[in-house]
Design an enzyme around this catalytic site. Structure first.
Site, PDB file in Angstrom:
ATOM      1  N   ASP A 464       0.821  -1.208   0.000  1.00 33.38           N
ATOM      2  CA  ASP A 464       0.000   0.000   0.000  1.00 33.38           C
ATOM      3  C   ASP A 464       0.860   1.264   0.000  1.00 33.38           C
ATOM      4  O   ASP A 464       0.446   2.311  -0.501  1.00 33.38           O
ATOM      5  CB  ASP A 464      -0.914   0.008   1.228  1.00 33.38           C
ATOM      6  CG  ASP A 464      -1.932  -1.117   1.194  1.00 33.38           C
ATOM      7  OD1 ASP A 464      -1.662  -2.133   0.525  1.00 33.38           O
ATOM      8  OD2 ASP A 464      -2.986  -1.001   1.849  1.00 33.38           O
ATOM      9  N   GLU A 539      -5.046  -4.963  -6.674  1.00 29.02           N
ATOM     10  CA  GLU A 539      -5.937  -5.808  -5.868  1.00 29.02           C
ATOM     11  C   GLU A 539      -7.326  -5.190  -5.862  1.00 29.02           C
ATOM     12  O   GLU A 539      -7.498  -4.038  -5.466  1.00 29.02           O
ATOM     13  CB  GLU A 539      -5.405  -5.996  -4.444  1.00 29.02           C
ATOM     14  CG  GLU A 539      -5.049  -4.722  -3.695  1.00 29.02           C
ATOM     15  CD  GLU A 539      -4.453  -4.997  -2.331  1.00 29.02           C
ATOM     16  OE1 GLU A 539      -3.384  -5.622  -2.283  1.00 29.02           O
ATOM     17  OE2 GLU A 539      -5.069  -4.592  -1.320  1.00 29.02           O
TER      18      GLU A 539
END
Length: 909
Positions: A464, A539
């Site tokens: 992230d 994702e």
């Protein structure tokens, strides 16, 4: 040798006081994993490692584990303390005592060696979670301040410590995901009570002569054009002289194809190593006619083996071996700043999913093989390992099967404890000097393990968030030291990047919860429509993956099952971690209730859920394949920003879960699986675009081209009346492209004025010019009068809300369809012929193969499932076992939305 050592270890585990008669390793270059362990808490065993690591200690009262690697809970399951079935049932996992894992535990094993002059022994770790003190024969090998980090692999010279009889004791310390560089779970599932503490990778003993080799690196350089010119190979390995005197060695390398079809080539050199000297040995060779390795989607997977030996005066000192393949991987950023990968010079659209290992990090090579067979069956080409780098066997299977891997570090815990990360669940200490050292050792070990494998597509040094400048520099230096040849990606998101790497070219904008099919096609070139099919999405999914009833009954209690359909907003233990955004199926169920009507029973809920799951996964994957264009710029004016890659969230579950999977924990594929397979499982496909009401033809091959046609047919569900029929001629299809070939906007606009829902069937046919046509794909869609309306401005990171739902409730009123079924064993397969004997469609018919006890036959693959049959249509679907396992299919269960349940006996010819 290893089997004898294994037997000896087990005899010690049950209380034998002598050392094993057979040596664990006995010749130069031989490496063996410690095959079994005795396990005990320090509350009972104490912490005197000098005593615990002396041979002859009685461990009769300890837990005995016949596995070379397992975390504490994994070991205790193996030892019979816990039962997996009971642990995973309902919320039993909550009842595991976490306090027992708040203290260190001891892994202990006894084994024999044959020490002597000129023999050297080393102990090799490959990751212990999260830190460990290691003692051998009463002597400290290393302390937990040095053996720290779940991915840190180190080699320790134990030559002066070993005896004929040896005792190894490893004290593992409790893991804290927010303080240790470990293997965490974020919100994928509840955290195991032991936080993954333990010896989760092999601990190995290696015997060498005076010189030891570290892992082999293989550097390839392909001539152009690829496959038609010779390829150069450079083989490298670090050599360590353990002696206090110089030694002259001869290094020889042999390279040969694993298949034996190509003769071996080699080179050698002689050099003298000073006392206690460390150097790289480098040998070069040329392969004249290299066979090129391709992802399975595009070709074969020829593998080569490089074998390096070092000798002195004709006596072997050590050897190292690596399998590799000839292929190139590069990465570019297009004009939209999106990543596109290229394999052997061809733009490669990533269609993949995120992998989850077992919750207790238990390793099964057979299960991994079956899982990758499922990946191929889906038509996916890539698996992402977010902070879940596994074992060397994983990479070898991927090499052999031709599946690309995106390895990398994980998000949301100590791995991303940067000052600029405001998304951490709890305050996490910023990295210390010790953390940077641990991260550096972790990177060196993982890069060495991955380096030769042709299946590796990239390594993501962040998920992230991107690593800070100091960590980035350490990572990049480690890759350079290991002769890394594939792209290094700074993170899986677009939040930021280091100047040392440049941008990732990826986005991570969700969704992770349910969105309608048209979401994926509503792409905006500026990225404002988040996860819609444009760019590279690392994702994302609709968060579906509902197991079928036989699987649900294995882990849900009757009250849990009732909550699924009676309490749409209930917090469900098998959804996610508590607390989490994903504890309920509220968003999913709101759509199910609105679009399909409130469920009238558990069976009714589950078939509606399978329809939702099928539709959701098919639309997501199809949208990405349709909007690929050429990967570097679409050929269609409606999609100028290509969809260059997609990682579905997720591939599988770490435990029995209720979402985020394409097959369930018990390896049963259901609606989500077959929706995805319909979208990606054919090299050529025909796709319906919900937003443009258009037809796309997708070609994912490198070698197929020629004339194609598409049969379009619109049917009224209630009586089977054909409302529209047309054949669309496609001039020619081209490899590795997608193109829009027809618009159905006017057609569907007209028929849905009077019909609430219609069925649309698209059939893609090849045309050889002589009248012979082959069906390349067949897809059936249910199309409502209006689309689900998305509220894009109210989007969250995990979902875009729906302000008005499409209405499919008319399909609840379909008349019952009569479907006959004949099931026959046909060679190694089971063939089931379905025939719709009615004058109206048979909607969403599923097949499930069972044995004589009525248990699911798994793992297996149907060539298609959850199918909709036109009136009087007959189709034959085949099922085959996965992994060559022996199976005894006895019957097939048949059921559909408007087809009653039946059981058909499997006949044998």
């Amino acid at each position: 040798m290893r089997m004898k050592g294994f037997i000896a270890i087990i005899s010690l585990a049950v209380g034998s006081q002598g050392a094993a008669a057979a040596a664990l390793v006995s010749s130069p270059g031989e490496t063996a994993a410690i095959p079994a362990w005795d396990l005990q808490s320090t509350v009972k065993a104490g912490t005197d490692l000098e005593v615990l690591s002396r041979p002859g200690l009685s461990t009769l009262s300890w837990n005995h584990v016949r596995k070379p690697k397992c975390t504490l809970i994994g070991c205790l399951i193996e030892a019979g303390v816990y039962n997996e079935t009971e642990l995973f049932y309902s919320d039993n996992l909550r009842r595991v005592d976490q306090n027992q894992f708040s203290v260190p535990w001891i892994y202990r094993s006894e084994f024999s060696l044959e020490p002597g002059p000129g023999k050297h022994f080393s102990l090799q770790t490959h990751g212990i979670s999260s830190r460990a003190d290691i003692f051998l024969n009463g002597k400290r090998v290393v302390s937990s301040s040095e053996q720290a980090g779940s991915y840190v692999g180190r080699t320790y010279d134990i030559t002066t410590i070993v005896n004929k009889a040896n005792a190894l004791a490893i004290q593992v310390h409790p893991t804290d995901y927010y303080r240790d560089l470990a293997i965490g779970w974020v919100d994928w599932n509840p955290w195991p009570a032991d936080n993954g503490t333990g010896v989760w990778r092999d601990i190995e003993i290696k015997q060498t002569g005076a010189v030891r080799l570290e892992p082999l690196r293989v550097v390839t350089q392909l001539g152009t054009p690829i496959g038609r010119k010779p390829a150069s190979v450079t083989v490298k390995a670090r050599a360590v002289n353990h002696e206090n005197s110089p030694i002259t060695i001869t290094a020889a390398c042999i390279i040969a194809s694993v298949s034996g079809e190509q003769r071996s080539v080699g080179s050698n050199k002689t050099l003298t190593l000073p006392p206690r000297f460390i150097t790289d040995i480098t040998l070069d060779a040329v392969v004249e006619n290299p066979s090129i390795w391709w992802p399975r989607q595009w070709g074969d997977q020829p593998l080569y083996v490089a074998n390096l030996t070092i000798t002195t005066n004709g006596s072997l000192l050590d050897c190292a071996t690596s399998e590799f393949g000839f292929r190139t991987v590069t990465r570019t950023l297009n004009s939209y700043n999106d990543t596109t990968y290229f394999i052997n010079g061809h733009p490669f659209q990533v269609i993949g999913a995120g992998y989850a290992p077992d919750m207790f990090l238990r390793w099964s090579a057979a299960k991994w093989e079956a899982e990758l067979q499922y990946v191929l069956d889906l038509g996916f080409n890539t698996v992402r390992l977010e902070g879940k780098n596994e074992h060397p066997a994983l990479y070898s299977v991927a090499d052999r099967l031709g599946i690309m891997l995106m390895a990398g570090w994980e998000c949301c815990d100590k791995w991303e404890a940067w000052s600029y990360n405001n998304d951490l669940a709890v305050p996490t200490p910023i990295w210390t000097d010790a953390d940077y050292a641990t991260a550096n050792l972790s990177m060196l070990h993982e890069a060495a393990m991955l380096q030769p494998h042709p299946s590796v597509l990239t390594y993501l040094i962040g998920s992230d968030y991107w690593p800070d400048e100091r960590a980035t520099a350490l990572y990049l230096s480690a890759f350079r030291a290991l002769d890394w040849q594939t792209p290094i990606t700074p993170s899986a998101s677009s939040r930021g990047f280091s100047p040392q790497t440049g941008p990732s070219g990826m986005k991570m904008d969700g969704p992770y919860d349910w969105v309608p099919p048209n979401y994926w096609y509503d792409a905006a070139t500026d990225g404002s429509h988040l996860g819609a099919a444009a760019g590279f999405n690392s994702e994302l999914s609709s968060g579906v993956g509902t197991p079928e009833l036989p699987s649900l009954r294995k882990f849900l209690s009757p009250s849990d099952l009732a909550a699924l359909w009676r309490q749409p907003n209930a917090s469900l233990f098998h959804m996610s971690r508590d607390p989490s955004t994903f504890q309920t199926r509220t968003i999913y169920n709101a759509a199910l209730w609105a679009r399909w009507g409130p469920p009238t029973s558990l069976d009714d809920y589950l078939i509606k859920a399978q329809i939702m799951d099928y539709e959701a996964t098919r639309a997501q994957v199809e949208a990405y394949t349709a909007l690929w264009g050429t990967g570097t710029g679409s050929t269609d004016s409606d999609a100028t920003r290509p969809a260059t890659g997609m990682i579905y969230w997720m591939l599988n579950n770490a435990w029995p879960g209720l979402h985020w999977n394409l097959w369930d924990y018990y390896m049963r594929p259901a609606g989500a699986y077959y929706g995805a397979k319909t979208a990606a499982g054919r090299k050529e496909n025909v796709v319906f675009d919900y937003v443009r009401r258009a037809v796309w033809v997708v070609n994912r091959s490198l070698d197929r081209q020629g004339k194609r046609s598409v049969e379009v047919e619109v049917l009224r569900p209630r009586d089977g009346r054909v409302l529209f029929k047309e054949v669309v001629t496609v001039g020619s299809t081209r490899p590795n492209t997608s193109q829009k070939v027809a618009s159905l906007d006017g057609v569907l606009g007209n028929v849905t004025v009077s019909e609430e829902v219609v069925f649309l069937r698209l059939v893609l046919l090849s045309d050889d010019g002589e009248g012979d046509k082959e069906v390349l794909s067949r897809n059936v869609y249910w199309v409502a009068r209006g689309l689900d309306e998305l509220d894009w401005e109210s989007s969250e990171w995990y979902v875009t809300p729906v302000s008005e739902y499409a209405d499919y409730t008319a399909l609840n009123k379909l008349p019952i369809a009569r479907v006959s079924a004949i099931a026959m064993v046909d060679g190694k397969d089971v063939a089931v012929t379905l025939e719709n004997q009615s004058g109206h469609p048979a909607f969403f018919v599923s097949l499930n193969l069972v044995d004589s006890e009525g248990r699911d036959v798994l793992p297996l693959m149907w060539e298609d499932n959850y199918v909709t049959l036109w009136p009087k249509e007959r189709i034959t679907l085949r099922a085959k076992a996965v992994g060559g396992r022996k199976w005894e299919p006895a019957a097939v269960h048949v059921v559909g939305k408007n087809v009653g349940k039946s059981t058909v006996r499997v006949r044998r010819k």
